[in-house]
Design an enzyme around this catalytic site. Structure first.
Site, mmCIF file in Angstrom:
data_model
loop_
_atom_site.group_PDB
_atom_site.id
_atom_site.type_symbol
_atom_site.label_atom_id
_atom_site.label_comp_id
_atom_site.label_asym_id
_atom_site.label_seq_id
_atom_site.Cartn_x
_atom_site.Cartn_y
_atom_site.Cartn_z
ATOM 1 N N HIS A 300 0.847 -1.191 0.000
ATOM 2 C CA HIS A 300 0.000 0.000 0.000
ATOM 3 C C HIS A 300 0.876 1.231 0.000
ATOM 4 O O HIS A 300 1.931 1.248 0.625
ATOM 5 C CB HIS A 300 -0.906 0.007 1.244
ATOM 6 C CG HIS A 300 -2.076 0.917 1.090
ATOM 7 N ND1 HIS A 300 -2.001 2.255 1.344
ATOM 8 C CD2 HIS A 300 -3.335 0.665 0.662
ATOM 9 C CE1 HIS A 300 -3.190 2.794 1.092
ATOM 10 N NE2 HIS A 300 -4.012 1.858 0.680
ATOM 11 N N ASP A 357 -8.005 -5.421 0.160
ATOM 12 C CA ASP A 357 -8.507 -6.330 -0.869
ATOM 13 C C ASP A 357 -8.113 -7.779 -0.631
ATOM 14 O O ASP A 357 -8.615 -8.672 -1.301
ATOM 15 C CB ASP A 357 -7.975 -5.892 -2.253
ATOM 16 C CG ASP A 357 -8.587 -4.582 -2.683
ATOM 17 O OD1 ASP A 357 -9.793 -4.400 -2.430
ATOM 18 O OD2 ASP A 357 -7.875 -3.735 -3.248
HETATM 19 N N1 ACO Z 1 4.153 -7.856 -4.633
HETATM 20 C C1 ACO Z 1 5.494 -7.841 -4.789
HETATM 21 N N2 ACO Z 1 6.246 -6.730 -4.685
HETATM 22 C C2 ACO Z 1 5.605 -5.579 -4.402
HETATM 23 C C3 ACO Z 1 4.214 -5.525 -4.216
HETATM 24 C C4 ACO Z 1 3.479 -6.713 -4.337
HETATM 25 N N3 ACO Z 1 2.158 -6.729 -4.185
HETATM 26 N N4 ACO Z 1 3.855 -4.259 -3.958
HETATM 27 C C5 ACO Z 1 4.978 -3.527 -3.968
HETATM 28 N N5 ACO Z 1 6.034 -4.321 -4.237
HETATM 29 C C6 ACO Z 1 7.460 -3.910 -4.289
HETATM 30 C C7 ACO Z 1 7.743 -3.087 -5.537
HETATM 31 O O1 ACO Z 1 8.164 -3.917 -6.608
HETATM 32 C C8 ACO Z 1 8.846 -2.192 -5.045
HETATM 33 O O2 ACO Z 1 10.036 -2.949 -4.985
HETATM 34 P P1 ACO Z 1 11.477 -2.240 -5.280
HETATM 35 O O3 ACO Z 1 11.633 -1.196 -4.211
HETATM 36 O O4 ACO Z 1 12.454 -3.337 -5.207
HETATM 37 O O5 ACO Z 1 11.363 -1.647 -6.667
HETATM 38 C C9 ACO Z 1 8.463 -1.882 -3.594
HETATM 39 O O6 ACO Z 1 7.685 -3.017 -3.183
HETATM 40 C C10 ACO Z 1 7.651 -0.606 -3.433
HETATM 41 O O7 ACO Z 1 6.459 -0.726 -4.197
HETATM 42 P P2 ACO Z 1 5.866 0.400 -5.155
HETATM 43 O O8 ACO Z 1 5.206 -0.273 -6.320
HETATM 44 O O9 ACO Z 1 6.894 1.434 -5.435
HETATM 45 O O10 ACO Z 1 4.767 1.015 -4.200
HETATM 46 P P3 ACO Z 1 3.582 1.962 -4.624
HETATM 47 O O11 ACO Z 1 3.245 2.741 -3.412
HETATM 48 O O12 ACO Z 1 3.898 2.722 -5.861
HETATM 49 O O13 ACO Z 1 2.387 0.948 -5.012
HETATM 50 C C11 ACO Z 1 0.615 -0.604 -4.737
HETATM 51 C C12 ACO Z 1 1.429 0.532 -4.092
HETATM 52 C C13 ACO Z 1 0.114 -0.166 -6.126
HETATM 53 C C14 ACO Z 1 -0.592 -0.883 -3.857
HETATM 54 C C15 ACO Z 1 1.517 -1.852 -4.871
HETATM 55 O O14 ACO Z 1 1.902 -2.281 -3.579
HETATM 56 C C16 ACO Z 1 0.807 -2.991 -5.604
HETATM 57 O O15 ACO Z 1 0.864 -3.041 -6.830
HETATM 58 N N6 ACO Z 1 0.144 -3.934 -4.877
HETATM 59 C C17 ACO Z 1 -0.610 -4.991 -5.513
HETATM 60 C C18 ACO Z 1 -1.959 -4.480 -6.015
HETATM 61 C C19 ACO Z 1 -2.908 -4.188 -4.882
HETATM 62 O O16 ACO Z 1 -3.106 -4.992 -3.979
HETATM 63 N N7 ACO Z 1 -3.571 -3.039 -4.970
HETATM 64 C C20 ACO Z 1 -4.597 -2.632 -3.999
HETATM 65 C C21 ACO Z 1 -4.106 -1.521 -3.143
HETATM 66 S S1 ACO Z 1 -5.298 -1.122 -1.921
HETATM 67 C C22 ACO Z 1 -6.438 -0.230 -2.765
HETATM 68 O O17 ACO Z 1 -6.203 0.482 -3.671
HETATM 69 C C23 ACO Z 1 -7.816 -0.421 -2.367
#
Ligand code: ACO
Length: 428
Positions: A300, A357
């Site tokens: 998140h 979720d």
């Molecule tokens: N699985 C594996 N790795 C992940 C995940 C995940 N679900 N989420 C983040 N990471 C990693 C990224 O690859 C990144 O790694 P790095 O630093 O080595 O490059 C690091 O964690 C930081 O993640 P970001 O993508 O930069 O975080 P951001 O804040 O931009 O994205 C998000 C947040 C979109 C929720 C992301 O965690 C994600 O895609 N999660 C999966 C989708 C999801 O569950 N979305 C629902 C969110 S809740 C809502 O909107 C109701």
């Protein structure tokens, strides 16, 4: 608090500082460009406060979520979705009289104009219900002019009709006749009735199922400046009508990185089950930088400790499934995934935890709600939040159209090339 100082090209500038009621500090850069000629660059807006708001407070480090100052845990335990909707939109918990009127108004505006049913006929049964939901909401603007005098009525209409629109899109997808809303049922029970009742057959809504749906709606009701809410504010800032504005939020919610994640979580859990249940393999895939696979329902932008909604939902999933006597192997896979991920240094270092979720889909499944409808359920829950945020913005005398800037990285000025003199450029 003292002003912040910025030194740019050897010159010092004072920037005012704003402090919120919970101590959040914002450096006010409203005059930055006119004073310095520079802008800030913040891809994904992770450090940008786009507004001041008194609706929802989140402390992502401590896992705190409050609507109008009330902790989500208390609202989840003691309140109802309609009470929470009133709280978000009008700023205070309703008195009994206010809640009675609000409930009466909502139950008496839930019918759709009969000719709107024709819109459904134009869609193939395979249409995703989020696409239908969005276009039906924008279509409401054709029936109800967005005037200041009609603002309360339009808010009521949208809140009341969205559940009918949602249920009709489900009925359309399975080819069953529409079931009309009932005025003698609670909001959640009426929605379930419209989705699952079949004309000429008895259908009784389980109280446990209606209660669980009400809880889910409360937990989704607002979440400050997330992607869909910011979209609502962006579109609303152009003074587009309320129905068009909310429809834009529905579109933004649909994406799998946002509200669409609940559908993708279940699809991921099903895939793990179909491929033999080896959840560790999927953890490894999520960690592999050469793979585009992500653990859906994990991570998140704001929560860096735990998502309080996920905590409530994990318990609720156990309770609801027990009460309904359902044993869902996907719940076991989800718990195993969570346990293994939370012990893994990749997820610990990046502060990745289950989000709202992760467990919501398991509960929707237990209720018999099909996977494609999960994000629609999220939209129904988020609607009062979108409305509250839109209303707050439109009532702010200082509202300006949202119009970010950019740092241009394209070609500098060049001369037009006549067509016969151009070289082929590989198109990506
Ligand atoms: N699985 C594996 N790795 C992940 C995940 C995940 N679900 N989420 C983040 N990471 C990693 C990224 O690859 C990144 O790694 P790095 O630093 O080595 O490059 C690091 O964690 C930081 O993640 P970001 O993508 O930069 O975080 P951001 O804040 O931009 O994205 C998000 C947040 C979109 C929720 C992301 O965690 C994600 O895609 N999660 C999966 C989708 C999801 O569950 N979305 C629902 C969110 S809740 C809502 O909107 C109701």
């Amino acid at each position: 608090m003292d002003n912040a100082k910025l030194v740019l090209n050897g010159k010092e500038y004072q920037l005012p500082v704003t402090v919120g009621t919970e101590g959040e500090v914002g450096i006010d850069i409203t005059a930055l460009r006119s004073k310095t000629g520079a802008i800030t660059l913040d891809s994904g807006y992770g450090n940008t406060g786009s507004c001041e708001s008194s609706i929802t407070f989140i402390d992502g480090e401590r896992g705190i979520l409050q609507y109008r100052g009330y902790p989500i845990e208390e609202l989840a335990a003691k309140s109802s979705f309609l009470e929470v909707s009133f709280l978000l939109i009008f700023g205070h918990l309703p008195t009994r009289e206010e809640l009675d009127k609000f409930t009466f108004d909502l139950t008496h505006h839930s019918l759709l104009r009969e000719d709107m049913k024709k819109f459904y006929e134009g869609y193939p049964p395979t249409a995703h219900p989020m696409g239908v939901l969005c276009s039906m909401v924008v279509s409401l603007s054709a029936y109800y002019p967005d005037t200041q005098e009609e603002r309360y009525n339009n808010i009521i209409r949208l809140l009341a009709k969205l559940k009918t629109i949602a249920a009709f899109s489900y009925k359309k997808s399975i080819g069953q006749p529409y079931v009309y809303p009932r005025n003698n049922m609670s909001f959640a029970a009426d929605l379930l009735h419209m989705m699952f009742a079949v004309p000429a057959e008895d259908y009784e809504v389980h109280q446990e199922v209606a209660d669980a749906l009400d809880l889910l709606l409360i937990l989704h009701a607002d979440h400050e400046q997330n992607c869909s809410t910011s979209t609502v504010r962006m579109v609303g800032s152009s003074e587009a009508n309320m129905f068009a504005t909310i429809a834009s939020g529905i579109c933004a919610l649909w994406g799998k990185l946002h509200g669409g994640a609940n559908q993708h979580v279940i699809e991921m859990l099903q895939r793990i089950q179909n491929e033999g249940g080896d959840y560790r393999k999927f953890i490894d895939m999520a960690k592999d930088k050469n793979s585009s696979f992500k653990l859906m329902g994990f991570g998140h932008r704001v929560y860096k400790n735990f998502d309080p909604r996920a905590k409530i939902l994990k318990e609720a999933a156990d309770k609801v499934l027990n009460k309904l006597g359902i044993k869902d192997p996907l719940l076991e896979i989800a718990k195993n995934l969570e346990r293994v991920a939370l012990e893994d240094s990749y997820f610990i270092e990046r502060k990745l935890y289950p989000n709202v979720d992760f467990y919501s889909g398991i509960i929707y499944r237990a209720m018999g709600i099909p996977t494609e409808m999960f994000t629609v359920m999220f939209a129904l829950g988020r609607l009062p939040g979108w409305i509250a945020q839109w209303k707050e913005m439109r009532e702010d005398p200082a509202m300006r159209i949202y119009r970010p800037r950019q740092i241009y990285t394209g070609c500098t000025e060049r001369s037009y090339i006549p067509i016969d003199e151009r070289r082929t450029v590989e198109v990506k």
